[in-house]
Design a protein around this motif. Structure first.
Motif, PDB file in Angstrom:
ATOM      1  N   ILE A 165     -59.194   0.289  24.628  1.00  0.00           N
ATOM      2  CA  ILE A 165     -59.703   1.564  25.119  1.00  0.00           C
ATOM      3  C   ILE A 165     -60.357   1.416  26.484  1.00  0.00           C
ATOM      4  O   ILE A 165     -60.012   2.107  27.446  1.00  0.00           O
ATOM      5  CB  ILE A 165     -60.685   2.173  24.096  1.00  0.00           C
ATOM      6  CG1 ILE A 165     -59.951   2.425  22.768  1.00  0.00           C
ATOM      7  CG2 ILE A 165     -61.297   3.453  24.638  1.00  0.00           C
ATOM      8  CD1 ILE A 165     -60.855   2.842  21.646  1.00  0.00           C
ATOM      9  N   ASN A 166     -61.307   0.500  26.572  1.00  0.00           N
ATOM     10  CA  ASN A 166     -62.011   0.267  27.833  1.00  0.00           C
ATOM     11  C   ASN A 166     -61.217  -0.741  28.647  1.00  0.00           C
ATOM     12  O   ASN A 166     -61.240  -1.938  28.352  1.00  0.00           O
ATOM     13  CB  ASN A 166     -63.423  -0.246  27.558  1.00  0.00           C
ATOM     14  CG  ASN A 166     -64.183  -0.533  28.836  1.00  0.00           C
ATOM     15  OD1 ASN A 166     -63.693  -0.296  29.941  1.00  0.00           O
ATOM     16  ND2 ASN A 166     -65.397  -1.054  28.696  1.00  0.00           N
ATOM     17  N   THR A 194     -61.865  -4.898  22.012  1.00  0.00           N
ATOM     18  CA  THR A 194     -62.874  -5.318  21.041  1.00  0.00           C
ATOM     19  C   THR A 194     -62.295  -5.514  19.646  1.00  0.00           C
ATOM     20  O   THR A 194     -62.947  -6.114  18.794  1.00  0.00           O
ATOM     21  CB  THR A 194     -64.007  -4.284  20.979  1.00  0.00           C
ATOM     22  OG1 THR A 194     -63.451  -2.987  20.692  1.00  0.00           O
ATOM     23  CG2 THR A 194     -64.751  -4.221  22.302  1.00  0.00           C
ATOM     24  N   THR A 195     -61.113  -4.990  19.406  1.00  0.00           N
ATOM     25  CA  THR A 195     -60.467  -5.194  18.108  1.00  0.00           C
ATOM     26  C   THR A 195     -59.128  -5.871  18.327  1.00  0.00           C
ATOM     27  O   THR A 195     -58.333  -5.451  19.163  1.00  0.00           O
ATOM     28  CB  THR A 195     -60.269  -3.866  17.357  1.00  0.00           C
ATOM     29  OG1 THR A 195     -59.481  -2.982  18.175  1.00  0.00           O
ATOM     30  CG2 THR A 195     -61.584  -3.216  17.040  1.00  0.00           C
ATOM     31  N   ILE A 196     -58.884  -6.925  17.577  1.00  0.00           N
ATOM     32  CA  ILE A 196     -57.632  -7.671  17.645  1.00  0.00           C
ATOM     33  C   ILE A 196     -56.939  -7.567  16.287  1.00  0.00           C
ATOM     34  O   ILE A 196     -57.547  -7.832  15.247  1.00  0.00           O
ATOM     35  CB  ILE A 196     -57.890  -9.158  17.966  1.00  0.00           C
ATOM     36  CG1 ILE A 196     -58.564  -9.290  19.339  1.00  0.00           C
ATOM     37  CG2 ILE A 196     -56.583  -9.936  17.921  1.00  0.00           C
ATOM     38  CD1 ILE A 196     -57.738  -8.779  20.498  1.00  0.00           C
ATOM     39  N   ASP A 197     -55.686  -7.166  16.340  1.00  0.00           N
ATOM     40  CA  ASP A 197     -54.933  -6.999  15.106  1.00  0.00           C
ATOM     41  C   ASP A 197     -54.203  -8.268  14.661  1.00  0.00           C
ATOM     42  O   ASP A 197     -54.026  -8.518  13.463  1.00  0.00           O
ATOM     43  CB  ASP A 197     -53.915  -5.868  15.278  1.00  0.00           C
ATOM     44  CG  ASP A 197     -54.591  -4.546  15.547  1.00  0.00           C
ATOM     45  OD1 ASP A 197     -54.665  -4.127  16.720  1.00  0.00           O
ATOM     46  OD2 ASP A 197     -55.084  -3.925  14.581  1.00  0.00           O
ATOM     47  N   HIS A 198     -53.760  -9.063  15.625  1.00  0.00           N
ATOM     48  CA  HIS A 198     -53.009 -10.273  15.291  1.00  0.00           C
ATOM     49  C   HIS A 198     -53.333 -11.382  16.278  1.00  0.00           C
ATOM     50  O   HIS A 198     -53.440 -11.116  17.489  1.00  0.00           O
ATOM     51  CB  HIS A 198     -51.500 -10.009  15.326  1.00  0.00           C
ATOM     52  CG  HIS A 198     -51.059  -8.876  14.459  1.00  0.00           C
ATOM     53  ND1 HIS A 198     -51.003  -8.975  13.086  1.00  0.00           N
ATOM     54  CD2 HIS A 198     -50.682  -7.603  14.770  1.00  0.00           C
ATOM     55  CE1 HIS A 198     -50.587  -7.836  12.578  1.00  0.00           C
ATOM     56  NE2 HIS A 198     -50.398  -6.984  13.576  1.00  0.00           N
ATOM     57  N   ALA A 200     -53.147 -12.789  21.656  1.00  0.00           N
ATOM     58  CA  ALA A 200     -53.660 -11.802  20.711  1.00  0.00           C
ATOM     59  C   ALA A 200     -53.038 -10.434  20.972  1.00  0.00           C
ATOM     60  O   ALA A 200     -52.751 -10.095  22.124  1.00  0.00           O
ATOM     61  CB  ALA A 200     -55.178 -11.700  20.824  1.00  0.00           C
ATOM     62  N   ALA A 201     -52.864  -9.681  19.901  1.00  0.00           N
ATOM     63  CA  ALA A 201     -52.289  -8.335  19.995  1.00  0.00           C
ATOM     64  C   ALA A 201     -53.317  -7.314  19.536  1.00  0.00           C
ATOM     65  O   ALA A 201     -53.963  -7.484  18.500  1.00  0.00           O
ATOM     66  CB  ALA A 201     -51.041  -8.242  19.133  1.00  0.00           C
ATOM     67  N   GLU A 221     -63.539 -16.812  23.963  1.00  0.00           N
ATOM     68  CA  GLU A 221     -63.755 -15.811  24.996  1.00  0.00           C
ATOM     69  C   GLU A 221     -62.430 -15.225  25.448  1.00  0.00           C
ATOM     70  O   GLU A 221     -61.404 -15.913  25.488  1.00  0.00           O
ATOM     71  CB  GLU A 221     -64.475 -16.428  26.209  1.00  0.00           C
ATOM     72  CG  GLU A 221     -63.715 -17.525  26.908  1.00  0.00           C
ATOM     73  CD  GLU A 221     -64.363 -17.979  28.202  1.00  0.00           C
ATOM     74  OE1 GLU A 221     -65.386 -17.407  28.606  1.00  0.00           O
ATOM     75  OE2 GLU A 221     -63.829 -18.921  28.811  1.00  0.00           O
ATOM     76  N   GLY A 222     -62.465 -13.955  25.784  1.00  0.00           N
ATOM     77  CA  GLY A 222     -61.284 -13.317  26.332  1.00  0.00           C
ATOM     78  C   GLY A 222     -61.180 -13.612  27.805  1.00  0.00           C
ATOM     79  O   GLY A 222     -62.200 -13.729  28.501  1.00  0.00           O
ATOM     80  N   ILE A 223     -59.949 -13.740  28.318  1.00  0.00           N
ATOM     81  CA  ILE A 223     -59.789 -14.030  29.732  1.00  0.00           C
ATOM     82  C   ILE A 223     -58.871 -13.046  30.442  1.00  0.00           C
ATOM     83  O   ILE A 223     -59.051 -12.797  31.635  1.00  0.00           O
ATOM     84  CB  ILE A 223     -59.306 -15.472  29.974  1.00  0.00           C
ATOM     85  CG1 ILE A 223     -58.017 -15.776  29.212  1.00  0.00           C
ATOM     86  CG2 ILE A 223     -60.400 -16.462  29.610  1.00  0.00           C
ATOM     87  CD1 ILE A 223     -57.437 -17.136  29.541  1.00  0.00           C
TER      88      ILE A 223
END
Length: 125
Positions: free
Chosen positions: A103-104, A110-114, A97-98, A46-48
């Motif tokens: 956007i929101n 919603t998208t994580i590159d690294h 995470a990067a 989960e994101g925090i």
């Protein structure tokens, strides 16, 4: 090759504090929004918290709002998470995470590159 390394995890008693750090290399750090995620045993990740590339915008999930603070130092390619008033429910592996596309600003990206490899945080009761 991009490398993201978290540090600062450990064992702490309920009510205590920890400060997590995350250092990125081979990454245009200032081009990315950065976030902290966590995964408890048997649960989904989960994101925090998240912070924009400049640090001007931040977002927190409700269950950490007021207890955790995210910050960054672009000169050092470093991200931080100050965690206060820790609870046993905060026990998890914490990931840095990067994301290039946050956007929101009222939700986690919603998208994580690294992703980093994670650091364990254990809160005892």
């Amino acid at each position: 090759q991009v490398q993201i390394v978290e540090s600062g995890g450990g064992l702490v008693q309920a009510g205590g504090s920890l400060r997590l750090s995350c250092t990125a290399s081979a990454l245009a750090f200032g081009d990315y929004s950065m976030g902290w995620f966590r995964q408890a045993p048997g649960k989904e990740r989960e994101g925090i918290a998240c912070i924009s590339w400049s640090g001007a915008s931040t977002y927190y999930e409700d269950h950490v709002k007021g207890r955790f603070a995210i910050s960054r130092d672009n000169a050092k390619n470093r991200l931080y998470l100050q965690m206060n008033a820790l609870k046993p429910d905060d026990t998890a592996v914490y990931y840095c995470a990067a994301s290039r596309n946050w956007i929101n600003r009222n939700a986690m990206p919603t998208t994580i590159d690294h992703w980093g490899q994670g650091t364990q945080v254990t809160v005892s009761s």
